[in-house]
Enzyme design. Structure first.
Site, mmCIF file in Angstrom:
data_model
loop_
_atom_site.group_PDB
_atom_site.id
_atom_site.type_symbol
_atom_site.label_atom_id
_atom_site.label_comp_id
_atom_site.label_asym_id
_atom_site.label_seq_id
_atom_site.Cartn_x
_atom_site.Cartn_y
_atom_site.Cartn_z
ATOM 1 N N ASN A 7 0.874 -1.177 0.000
ATOM 2 C CA ASN A 7 0.000 0.000 0.000
ATOM 3 C C ASN A 7 0.912 1.229 0.000
ATOM 4 O O ASN A 7 1.462 1.592 1.039
ATOM 5 C CB ASN A 7 -0.879 -0.039 1.255
ATOM 6 C CG ASN A 7 -1.839 1.134 1.321
ATOM 7 O OD1 ASN A 7 -1.866 1.990 0.425
ATOM 8 N ND2 ASN A 7 -2.619 1.181 2.372
ATOM 9 N N ARG A 91 -2.748 -2.058 -3.233
ATOM 10 C CA ARG A 91 -3.944 -1.258 -2.975
ATOM 11 C C ARG A 91 -3.877 -0.021 -3.861
ATOM 12 O O ARG A 91 -2.902 0.730 -3.818
ATOM 13 C CB ARG A 91 -3.969 -0.843 -1.512
ATOM 14 C CG ARG A 91 -5.183 -0.038 -1.198
ATOM 15 C CD ARG A 91 -5.277 0.298 0.257
ATOM 16 N NE ARG A 91 -6.608 0.811 0.514
ATOM 17 C CZ ARG A 91 -7.070 1.053 1.715
ATOM 18 N NH1 ARG A 91 -6.321 0.815 2.762
ATOM 19 N NH2 ARG A 91 -8.281 1.534 1.880
ATOM 20 N N HIS A 181 -13.239 2.549 0.321
ATOM 21 C CA HIS A 181 -13.199 1.410 1.265
ATOM 22 C C HIS A 181 -13.847 0.169 0.641
ATOM 23 O O HIS A 181 -14.339 -0.708 1.345
ATOM 24 C CB HIS A 181 -13.977 1.708 2.579
ATOM 25 C CG HIS A 181 -13.392 2.775 3.441
ATOM 26 N ND1 HIS A 181 -14.181 3.711 4.078
ATOM 27 C CD2 HIS A 181 -12.118 3.051 3.787
ATOM 28 C CE1 HIS A 181 -13.415 4.517 4.785
ATOM 29 N NE2 HIS A 181 -12.144 4.142 4.624
ATOM 30 N N ARG A 242 -12.615 15.092 8.604
ATOM 31 C CA ARG A 242 -13.346 15.483 7.386
ATOM 32 C C ARG A 242 -14.791 15.846 7.716
ATOM 33 O O ARG A 242 -15.404 15.201 8.575
ATOM 34 C CB ARG A 242 -13.367 14.324 6.374
ATOM 35 C CG ARG A 242 -11.998 13.952 5.878
ATOM 36 C CD ARG A 242 -12.076 12.744 4.949
ATOM 37 N NE ARG A 242 -10.973 11.848 5.222
ATOM 38 C CZ ARG A 242 -10.938 10.560 4.900
ATOM 39 N NH1 ARG A 242 -11.949 10.006 4.278
ATOM 40 N NH2 ARG A 242 -9.885 9.830 5.186
ATOM 41 N N GLU A 386 -8.299 -5.571 5.351
ATOM 42 C CA GLU A 386 -8.141 -5.158 3.961
ATOM 43 C C GLU A 386 -6.919 -5.802 3.311
ATOM 44 O O GLU A 386 -6.957 -6.150 2.139
ATOM 45 C CB GLU A 386 -8.061 -3.624 3.887
ATOM 46 C CG GLU A 386 -9.412 -3.002 4.179
ATOM 47 C CD GLU A 386 -9.389 -1.498 4.260
ATOM 48 O OE1 GLU A 386 -8.964 -0.988 5.309
ATOM 49 O OE2 GLU A 386 -9.784 -0.833 3.299
#
Ligand code: AMP
Length: 399
Positions: A7, A91, A181, A242, A386
């Site tokens: 990743n 990823r 996601h 956020r 993940e």
């Protein structure tokens, strides 16, 4: 079969090496501060001590080379040679409208990742650099697989993914909802069906991925039909830093009042808002819970807003699917915070949701059902993984 999962961020490369036949992580770690000085590689073999290697990493190619060297190191390595790495799963943030599944990387895939740079300006360039670094350092012919964060959501119908802007902006700039996601939502929804002994085709599932970034997906018969994030991961529920969804008119209003540039406004929305902006305390939900427990009203307000907004998304997705069979919580907050799971499902009895306080309380990071026996909707916790999902998708493609 060993699968390396990578990743890559703009100055980092996280990795895990899986023995996919057993699901075991042989080694994992992180190369940090690539290209910005004081770089270091942290490497942890399974069952061994972590090793920290401080060495200059001017670019990702050097970082990948250092990761491979660590994996084959005579003292702390876990494989004898890089030939034992069958494939690499990367990823990758954005595949735009092009891919709804993971793919083996070829020139066309690289072109798509490049074409989506404007949609994922922070991640896609780094993801591509990581792929090219692996290609140049690993034995020729080692397959590279791109696993996209957006792919799972490509089954959404146009009424769910379109924004009511002039149509030309969709045509000119591909502005639409993509969702993120996806690897987690796919893995968790599939795993939930397995865990409950059901066929995914027979289930309407709402997956609640609640972490530093949080998103929801409505998964009907194994396919995503709606999700809370949008063109970017800024949309949906308020998050660590956020905003989540706000009235879009607020953006030009604040820019005019405060004399902000588009970049400054972007920073405000992405890095200074969310539960951090509301509480002024922290973006970490552990800190918020502690502060709220000590009487900090803004920390409590941030937690209340998060729970309330999440509940509204759950309700809207139940409406979108014409019902819901399972609500599943995952990621840092979803897996570990009983109070947030309870708050987000509180007062949903009209939907057939009844959480059992005893089953819910104290449950951390374990697969479990937390609803009562007579709850019409099953509520459960399924830890996401993940990296394992990326390794499994990579294996499926190269087998
Ligand atoms: P993630 O992005 O999935 O790593 O999730 C990060 C968020 O999960 C942070 O806000 C943490 O506060 C929260 N979190 C992680 N572990 C725990 C825990 N053991 N208890 C409560 N919250 C946690």
């Amino acid at each position: 079969m060993n699968i390396l999962v990578i990743n890559c961020g703009s100055s980092s490369a996280k990795f895990q090496l899986f023995d996919i036949d057993t699901g075991k992580v042989l080694a994992k770690g992180n190369a940090e501060r690539i290209g910005i000085g004081n770089s270091k590689l942290t490497y942890k073999p399974d069952g061994g001590e972590a090793v920290v290697i401080e060495q200059d990493m001017p670019d990702h190619k050097v970082a990948v080379k250092m990761i491979l060297d660590a994996l084959v190191n005579a003292e702390y390595g876990v494989i004898a040679s890089v030939d034992e790495i069958t494939a690499v799963g990367h990823r990758v943030l954005h595949a735009g409208k092009y891919y709804s599944e993971s793919v083996i990387v070829n020139d066309d895939v690289k072109r798509v990742i490049r074409e989506c740079f404007p949609l994922g300006p922070l991640h896609n360039p780094a993801n591509l650099i990581g792929i090219e670094a692996c290609e140049s350092v690993l034995p020729a012919g080692t397959p590279q697989v791109a696993v996209f964060d957006t792919a799972f959501h490509q089954t959404m119908p146009p009424k769910a993914f379109m924004y009511a802007l002039p149509y030309e902006y969709y045509e000119k700039y591909d502005i639409r909802r993509y969702g993120f996601h996806g690897t987690s939502h796919r893995y968790v929804s599939k795993r939930t069906a397995e865990f409950l002994g059901k066929d995914p085709k027979d289930l309407k599932i709402i997956t609640c991925h609640l972490g530093n970034g949080s998103s929801f997906a409505a998964v009907d018969g194994g396919k995503c039909v709606d999700t809370s994030m949008g063109l970017t991961p800024l949309a949906g529920i308020c998050m660590g830093t956020r905003t989540g969804d706000i009235d879009p008119a607020i953006v030009p209003f604040i820019m005019q009042k405060e004399g902000l540039t588009p970049e400054e406004m972007d920073t405000l929305l992405n890095k200074k808002s969310g539960v951090m902006g509301i509480s002024g305390v922290s973006s970490d939900f552990r800190d918020l819970a502690k502060a709220a427990g000590e009487g900090n009203e803004r920390a409590q307000l941030a937690l209340d807003m998060f729970a309330y907004q999440g509940k509204k998304i759950i309700g809207s997705f139940a409406a979108a699917m014409g019902g819901v069979d399972v609500i599943v919580f995952t990621a840092g907050i979803g897996e570990n915070t009983d109070t947030m799971r309870a708050a987000m499902t509180d007062d949903l009895e009209f939907l057939g949701v009844k959480v059992d306080p005893e089953l819910n309380m104290g449950l951390r990071g374990k697969e479990a059902v937390i609803s009562t026996a007579d709850s019409k909707v099953t509520v459960c916790v399924i830890p996401t993984n993940e990296e394992l999902a990326i390794a499994q998708e990579t294996e499926a493609l190269v087998r």
